[in-house]
Design a protein around this motif. Structure first.
Motif, mmCIF file in Angstrom:
data_model
loop_
_atom_site.group_PDB
_atom_site.id
_atom_site.type_symbol
_atom_site.label_atom_id
_atom_site.label_comp_id
_atom_site.label_asym_id
_atom_site.label_seq_id
_atom_site.Cartn_x
_atom_site.Cartn_y
_atom_site.Cartn_z
ATOM 1 N N ARG A 1 0.854 -1.172 0.000
ATOM 2 C CA ARG A 1 0.000 0.000 0.000
ATOM 3 C C ARG A 1 0.895 1.228 0.000
ATOM 4 N N ALA A 2 0.580 2.188 -0.831
ATOM 5 C CA ALA A 2 1.359 3.426 -0.914
ATOM 6 C C ALA A 2 0.845 4.434 0.110
ATOM 7 N N PHE A 3 1.763 5.241 0.631
ATOM 8 C CA PHE A 3 1.402 6.270 1.602
ATOM 9 C C PHE A 3 1.761 7.637 1.037
ATOM 10 N N CYS A 4 0.977 8.634 1.425
ATOM 11 C CA CYS A 4 1.236 9.998 0.968
ATOM 12 C C CYS A 4 2.458 10.565 1.701
ATOM 13 N N LYS A 5 2.933 11.687 1.228
ATOM 14 C CA LYS A 5 4.123 12.313 1.821
ATOM 15 C C LYS A 5 3.879 12.712 3.270
ATOM 16 N N ASP A 6 2.670 13.208 3.593
ATOM 17 C CA ASP A 6 2.383 13.573 4.984
ATOM 18 C C ASP A 6 2.540 12.369 5.908
ATOM 19 N N CYS A 7 2.094 11.210 5.444
ATOM 20 C CA CYS A 7 2.213 9.997 6.264
ATOM 21 C C CYS A 7 3.663 9.549 6.385
ATOM 22 N N THR A 8 4.372 9.514 5.285
ATOM 23 C CA THR A 8 5.757 9.030 5.324
ATOM 24 C C THR A 8 6.683 9.992 6.073
ATOM 25 N N ASP A 9 6.292 11.258 6.171
ATOM 26 C CA ASP A 9 7.075 12.239 6.938
ATOM 27 C C ASP A 9 6.725 12.229 8.426
ATOM 28 N N HIS A 10 5.674 11.520 8.802
ATOM 29 C CA HIS A 10 5.227 11.467 10.192
ATOM 30 C C HIS A 10 6.340 10.854 11.047
ATOM 31 N N PRO A 11 6.617 11.425 12.231
ATOM 32 C CA PRO A 11 7.720 10.929 13.052
ATOM 33 C C PRO A 11 7.562 9.462 13.488
ATOM 34 N N HIS A 12 6.350 8.951 13.504
ATOM 35 C CA HIS A 12 6.111 7.572 13.931
ATOM 36 C C HIS A 12 5.594 6.722 12.771
ATOM 37 N N TYR A 13 6.008 7.092 11.572
ATOM 38 C CA TYR A 13 5.543 6.430 10.355
ATOM 39 C C TYR A 13 5.736 4.911 10.410
ATOM 40 N N GLU A 14 6.929 4.450 10.750
ATOM 41 C CA GLU A 14 7.207 3.006 10.731
ATOM 42 C C GLU A 14 6.314 2.250 11.713
ATOM 43 N N LYS A 15 6.175 2.778 12.915
ATOM 44 C CA LYS A 15 5.340 2.137 13.935
ATOM 45 C C LYS A 15 3.891 2.076 13.464
ATOM 46 N N TYR A 16 3.381 3.178 12.945
ATOM 47 C CA TYR A 16 1.993 3.232 12.483
ATOM 48 C C TYR A 16 1.786 2.348 11.261
ATOM 49 N N ARG A 17 2.755 2.365 10.344
ATOM 50 C CA ARG A 17 2.650 1.555 9.132
ATOM 51 C C ARG A 17 2.609 0.070 9.499
ATOM 52 N N ASN A 18 3.490 -0.344 10.382
ATOM 53 C CA ASN A 18 3.527 -1.743 10.795
ATOM 54 C C ASN A 18 2.229 -2.167 11.484
ATOM 55 N N ALA A 19 1.701 -1.307 12.341
ATOM 56 C CA ALA A 19 0.429 -1.621 13.002
ATOM 57 C C ALA A 19 -0.698 -1.691 11.973
ATOM 58 N N GLY A 20 -0.676 -0.796 11.002
ATOM 59 C CA GLY A 20 -1.693 -0.818 9.948
ATOM 60 C C GLY A 20 -1.653 -2.109 9.158
ATOM 61 N N ILE A 21 -0.466 -2.577 8.852
ATOM 62 C CA ILE A 21 -0.322 -3.839 8.123
ATOM 63 C C ILE A 21 -0.802 -5.008 8.985
ATOM 64 N N THR A 22 -0.387 -5.022 10.236
ATOM 65 C CA THR A 22 -0.754 -6.104 11.142
ATOM 66 C C THR A 22 -2.262 -6.210 11.336
ATOM 67 N N TYR A 23 -2.930 -5.073 11.525
ATOM 68 C CA TYR A 23 -4.353 -5.075 11.868
ATOM 69 C C TYR A 23 -5.275 -4.685 10.717
ATOM 70 N N GLY A 24 -4.723 -4.440 9.539
ATOM 71 C CA GLY A 24 -5.542 -4.093 8.382
ATOM 72 C C GLY A 24 -6.217 -2.740 8.507
ATOM 73 N N LEU A 25 -5.503 -1.783 9.100
ATOM 74 C CA LEU A 25 -6.067 -0.448 9.321
ATOM 75 C C LEU A 25 -5.385 0.579 8.425
ATOM 76 N N LEU A 26 -6.093 1.658 8.175
ATOM 77 C CA LEU A 26 -5.519 2.792 7.462
ATOM 78 C C LEU A 26 -4.673 3.616 8.429
ATOM 79 N N PHE A 27 -3.764 4.399 7.885
ATOM 80 C CA PHE A 27 -2.838 5.184 8.692
ATOM 81 C C PHE A 27 -3.574 6.041 9.720
ATOM 82 N N TYR A 28 -4.627 6.749 9.290
ATOM 83 C CA TYR A 28 -5.345 7.633 10.218
ATOM 84 C C TYR A 28 -6.034 6.847 11.328
#
Length: 103
Positions: A1-28
């Protein structure tokens, strides 16, 4: 899944991205969970950037995978040890009601 620049610039991007993948959730949706200030079970204050012992634990149903909410470590582990079902919680509740420590 691709993320926008605002998401990838977020200081906790990796943590949020990994949780999103694990639980099938969107970044927000993940961000909203990690912004939870108190455990939804006991009300304990949560450190949104803490580790699993002090911060947000994403609670989910082990049968369906559906996310239920944000809990503290103790509540998340406790519910897990009670097999994620109401019968386990009711048994623990009834046990404590029967055998109180009060004098």
């Amino acid at each position: 899944r691709a993320f926008c620049k605002d998401c990838t610039d977020h200081p906790h991007y990796e943590k949020y991205r990994n949780a999103g993948i694990t639980y099938g959730l969107l970044f927000y949706q993940v961000e909203k969970l990690y912004n939870t200030l108190e455990c939804e079970c006991c009300g304990q204050e949560l450190d949104q950037f803490g580790d699993s012992r002090t911060g947000v634990n994403i609670d989910h149903c082990h049968t369906t995978g559906k996310v239920r909410g944000a809990l503290c470590w103790s509540c998340n582990v406790g519910i897990g040890h009670l097999n994620d079902n109401l019968a386990g919680v009711e048994n623990a509740y009834n046990y404590l009601r029967r055998l109180t420590c009060e004098e």
